[in-house]
Design a protein around this motif. Structure first.
Motif, PDB file in Angstrom:
ATOM      1  N   SER A 271       0.824  -1.209   0.000  1.00 31.71           N
ATOM      2  CA  SER A 271       0.000   0.000   0.000  1.00 31.71           C
ATOM      3  C   SER A 271       0.859   1.260   0.000  1.00 31.71           C
ATOM      4  CB  SER A 271      -0.942  -0.004   1.212  1.00 31.71           C
ATOM      5  OG  SER A 271      -0.219  -0.199   2.409  1.00 31.71           O
ATOM      6  N   ASN A 272       0.211   2.408  -0.223  1.00 25.68           N
ATOM      7  CA  ASN A 272       0.919   3.675  -0.397  1.00 25.68           C
ATOM      8  C   ASN A 272       0.456   4.731   0.599  1.00 25.68           C
ATOM      9  OD1 ASN A 272       2.200   2.712  -2.884  1.00 25.68           O
ATOM     10  ND2 ASN A 272       0.175   2.959  -3.807  1.00 25.68           N
ATOM     11  N   PHE A 273       1.344   5.661   0.883  1.00 28.68           N
ATOM     12  CA  PHE A 273       1.011   6.858   1.661  1.00 28.68           C
ATOM     13  C   PHE A 273       0.478   7.883   0.655  1.00 28.68           C
ATOM     14  CE2 PHE A 273       2.968   9.983   4.993  1.00 28.68           C
ATOM     15  CZ  PHE A 273       1.708  10.483   5.232  1.00 28.68           C
ATOM     16  N   PHE A 274      -0.752   7.623   0.173  1.00 27.47           N
ATOM     17  CA  PHE A 274      -1.265   8.415  -0.944  1.00 27.47           C
ATOM     18  C   PHE A 274      -1.499   9.878  -0.574  1.00 27.47           C
ATOM     19  CE2 PHE A 274      -4.835   5.717   0.652  1.00 27.47           C
ATOM     20  CZ  PHE A 274      -5.596   6.689   1.266  1.00 27.47           C
ATOM     21  N   GLU A 275      -1.705  10.153   0.728  1.00 26.99           N
ATOM     22  CA  GLU A 275      -1.878  11.547   1.132  1.00 26.99           C
ATOM     23  C   GLU A 275      -0.614  12.363   0.833  1.00 26.99           C
ATOM     24  OE1 GLU A 275      -4.329   8.866   3.775  1.00 26.99           O
ATOM     25  OE2 GLU A 275      -2.261   8.930   3.075  1.00 26.99           O
ATOM     26  N   LEU A 276       0.534  11.784   1.142  1.00 27.98           N
ATOM     27  CA  LEU A 276       1.806  12.462   0.852  1.00 27.98           C
ATOM     28  C   LEU A 276       2.014  12.597  -0.644  1.00 27.98           C
ATOM     29  CD1 LEU A 276       4.577  13.612   1.643  1.00 27.98           C
ATOM     30  CD2 LEU A 276       5.431  11.250   1.705  1.00 27.98           C
ATOM     31  N   ALA A 277       1.723  11.532  -1.395  1.00 26.21           N
ATOM     32  CA  ALA A 277       1.912  11.570  -2.838  1.00 26.21           C
ATOM     33  C   ALA A 277       1.052  12.658  -3.485  1.00 26.21           C
ATOM     34  CB  ALA A 277       1.585  10.203  -3.449  1.00 26.21           C
ATOM     35  N   VAL A 278      -0.196  12.769  -3.036  1.00 28.30           N
ATOM     36  CA  VAL A 278      -1.097  13.807  -3.562  1.00 28.30           C
ATOM     37  C   VAL A 278      -0.537  15.192  -3.276  1.00 28.30           C
ATOM     38  CG1 VAL A 278      -3.366  14.888  -3.265  1.00 28.30           C
ATOM     39  CG2 VAL A 278      -3.190  12.404  -3.473  1.00 28.30           C
ATOM     40  N   ALA A 279      -0.107  15.408  -2.036  1.00 25.20           N
ATOM     41  CA  ALA A 279       0.389  16.729  -1.636  1.00 25.20           C
ATOM     42  C   ALA A 279       1.631  17.122  -2.432  1.00 25.20           C
ATOM     43  CB  ALA A 279       0.705  16.733  -0.145  1.00 25.20           C
ATOM     44  N   VAL A 280       2.571  16.196  -2.582  1.00 28.84           N
ATOM     45  CA  VAL A 280       3.808  16.507  -3.302  1.00 28.84           C
ATOM     46  C   VAL A 280       3.533  16.720  -4.788  1.00 28.84           C
ATOM     47  CG1 VAL A 280       6.115  15.682  -3.895  1.00 28.84           C
ATOM     48  CG2 VAL A 280       5.198  15.269  -1.612  1.00 28.84           C
ATOM     49  N   ALA A 281       2.635  15.916  -5.364  1.00 27.32           N
ATOM     50  CA  ALA A 281       2.289  16.079  -6.777  1.00 27.32           C
ATOM     51  C   ALA A 281       1.708  17.464  -7.046  1.00 27.32           C
ATOM     52  CB  ALA A 281       1.292  14.996  -7.204  1.00 27.32           C
ATOM     53  N   ILE A 282       0.867  17.936  -6.133  1.00 23.42           N
ATOM     54  CA  ILE A 282       0.279  19.268  -6.287  1.00 23.42           C
ATOM     55  C   ILE A 282       1.354  20.339  -6.177  1.00 23.42           C
ATOM     56  CG2 ILE A 282      -1.285  20.947  -5.222  1.00 23.42           C
ATOM     57  CD1 ILE A 282      -3.025  18.547  -4.382  1.00 23.42           C
ATOM     58  N   SER A 283       2.258  20.173  -5.195  1.00 14.78           N
ATOM     59  CA  SER A 283       3.308  21.170  -4.990  1.00 14.78           C
ATOM     60  C   SER A 283       4.266  21.226  -6.176  1.00 14.78           C
ATOM     61  CB  SER A 283       4.087  20.852  -3.708  1.00 14.78           C
ATOM     62  OG  SER A 283       3.244  20.903  -2.578  1.00 14.78           O
ATOM     63  N   LEU A 284       4.614  20.064  -6.716  1.00 10.77           N
ATOM     64  CA  LEU A 284       5.603  20.017  -7.799  1.00 10.77           C
ATOM     65  C   LEU A 284       5.016  20.376  -9.156  1.00 10.77           C
ATOM     66  CD1 LEU A 284       7.642  16.767  -6.981  1.00 10.77           C
ATOM     67  CD2 LEU A 284       8.326  19.130  -6.611  1.00 10.77           C
ATOM     68  N   PHE A 285       3.799  19.892  -9.436  1.00 14.33           N
ATOM     69  CA  PHE A 285       3.276  19.992 -10.795  1.00 14.33           C
ATOM     70  C   PHE A 285       1.988  20.806 -10.913  1.00 14.33           C
ATOM     71  CE2 PHE A 285       5.697  16.063 -10.396  1.00 14.33           C
ATOM     72  CZ  PHE A 285       6.617  16.216 -11.414  1.00 14.33           C
ATOM     73  N   GLY A 286       1.356  21.116  -9.792  1.00 17.50           N
ATOM     74  CA  GLY A 286       0.161  21.947  -9.851  1.00 17.50           C
ATOM     75  C   GLY A 286      -1.131  21.170  -9.669  1.00 17.50           C
ATOM     76  N   LEU A 287      -2.164  21.896  -9.302  1.00 15.50           N
ATOM     77  CA  LEU A 287      -3.465  21.297  -9.037  1.00 15.50           C
ATOM     78  C   LEU A 287      -4.093  20.661 -10.264  1.00 15.50           C
ATOM     79  CD1 LEU A 287      -4.805  24.211  -6.834  1.00 15.50           C
ATOM     80  CD2 LEU A 287      -4.509  21.878  -6.050  1.00 15.50           C
TER      81      LEU A 287
ATOM     82  N   VAL B 105      -8.020   3.315  -6.498  1.00 15.25           N
ATOM     83  CA  VAL B 105      -7.660   1.931  -6.788  1.00 15.25           C
ATOM     84  C   VAL B 105      -7.278   1.168  -5.526  1.00 15.25           C
ATOM     85  CG1 VAL B 105      -5.900   0.489  -7.885  1.00 15.25           C
ATOM     86  CG2 VAL B 105      -6.971   2.339  -9.171  1.00 15.25           C
ATOM     87  N   GLU B 106      -6.564   1.837  -4.618  1.00 18.36           N
ATOM     88  CA  GLU B 106      -5.910   1.116  -3.528  1.00 18.36           C
ATOM     89  C   GLU B 106      -6.866   0.420  -2.572  1.00 18.36           C
ATOM     90  OE1 GLU B 106      -3.105   2.184   0.268  1.00 18.36           O
ATOM     91  OE2 GLU B 106      -2.433   2.771  -1.717  1.00 18.36           O
ATOM     92  N   VAL B 107      -7.912   1.091  -2.134  1.00 19.74           N
ATOM     93  CA  VAL B 107      -8.749   0.527  -1.072  1.00 19.74           C
ATOM     94  C   VAL B 107      -9.413  -0.785  -1.488  1.00 19.74           C
ATOM     95  CG1 VAL B 107     -10.721   0.918   0.449  1.00 19.74           C
ATOM     96  CG2 VAL B 107      -9.076   2.764   0.015  1.00 19.74           C
TER      97      VAL B 107
END
Length: 338
Positions: free
Chosen positions: A288-304, A318-320
């Motif tokens: 499984s993944n820490f998807f909360e962190l992945a979402v936050a970093v993706a927004i910071s790096l590449f935008g909403l 997909v994960e759940v």
């Protein structure tokens, strides 16, 4: 498992529909929210991400790290899967599907962003939901706590270098200042805040105050997740309605990655002769993944509005249900282990 956790994929699906509908009806409102940024970090999204992450970090008891020497094989399996295998297989699958197999269906720039989102998911091992998976598979709760605590400490130092390396390998320009800021903002600070809160509330053998506090703040974590998903899909409503196949294309390699990593970890656990109550949570953490962190970093790096942000949110969807199917499989194969 509570009502929200059990049907998390349903709530996320509803949040997606609400976001898309709202994004088409009131696009100006989403535009205003999107402009509320500071240092490439959207303030509204940052608050919501914190609502998700902070309650999880309060659950982590870092005093458990002193037990790291007990049953080391399970911990070794978790660390090898999380940091030496999973990020690199995720990057490879992203490249294979979006630069080769799906190259005719996705434009190169969008494909690169999808790969970036997948990489960020692969480099972020699970922190919170793994406690649910461990409980459902009758895993050793104390050992699960040790595994998660060690992973969180490693994440502070390893997330940015590995993510930066893999993003660079896929020809993505890495804004290191934003990446490091994301680690501090979404990993280090919540960890410190969670540890401080736990120390103040946890009085030796009396965990009543801590448990009462966790029961009060836990619903905010789910609400933060659903609100974030709603906003993300509201921001990208126009793109999604014009290209609904994007969700399916992203989900395919994510499904292959999840089931593939689990199969490898479960096979290794059996070969290492781990007891089932150690093997189960070890494999779940690696899968499984820490998807909360992945979402936050993706927004910071590449935008909403980026494909990277969309890819990480598809990871949530997909994960759940996938992890629940793996819980069923693990429980049915308990007899494989001593």
């Amino acid at each position: 498992m509570g009502l929200f956790e059990r049907y998390l994929s349903v709530w996320v699906g509803l949040a997606i529909l609400v976001g898309i509908f709202a994004g088409t009806i009131i696009p100006d409102a989403f535009s205003i929210i999107a402009e509320l940024e500071f240092a490439h970090v959207n303030i509204v999204i940052a608050i919501l991400i914190w609502l998700m992450i902070y309650p999880m970090m309060v659950q982590i008891d870092f005093t458990s790290i002193k037990d790291v020497g007990k049953k080391p094989k399970g911990l070794i399996l978790t660390l090898v899967i999380n940091w030496l295998i999973k990020p690199f297989t995720m990057a490879f699958l992203g490249w294979l599907f979006f630069k080769v197999l799906f190259a005719d269906w996705v434009d190169p720039e969008t494909a690169t962003e999808y790969i970036a989102g997948m990489i960020l998911l692969g480099v972020a091992p699970c922190t919170a939901m793994v406690f649910v998976w461990s409980q459902l598979t009758k895993g050793d709760p104390n050992y699960t706590l040790v595994q998660v605590s060690i992973n969180d400490v490693i994440m502070i130092f390893a997330f940015a270098p590995i993510a930066g390396f893999l993003l660079g390998m896929t020809n993505i320009t890495v804004p290191w200042d934003t990446l490091l800021l994301s680690v501090v903002l979404y990993v280090l600070v919540p960890l410190i805040a969670g540890a401080f809160t736990r120390k103040k509330l946890d009085n030796g053998n009396d965990h009543s105050k801590l448990n009462e506090f966790l029961s009060k703040i836990k619903p905010w974590s789910i609400l933060g997740l659903l609100a974030t998903v709603t906003l993300l899909f509201g921001f990208q409503a126009e793109t999604i309605l014009s290209k609904p196949e994007a969700i399916v294309l992203i989900a395919i390699p994510l499904l292959i990655q999840t089931y593939g990593i689990f199969a490898l970890a479960y096979w290794l656990a059996k070969r290492m002769k781990l007891p089932h109550n150690v093997a189960a949570p070890a494999c779940m953490i690696g899968t499984s993944n820490f998807f909360e962190l992945a979402v936050a970093v993706a927004i910071s790096l590449f935008g909403l509005h980026s494909g990277a942000a969309l890819a990480t949110v598809v990871g949530v969807l997909v994960e759940v249900p996938v992890m629940l199917s793996l819980v069923w499989f693990v429980n049915r194969t308990r007899h494989w282990f001593a």
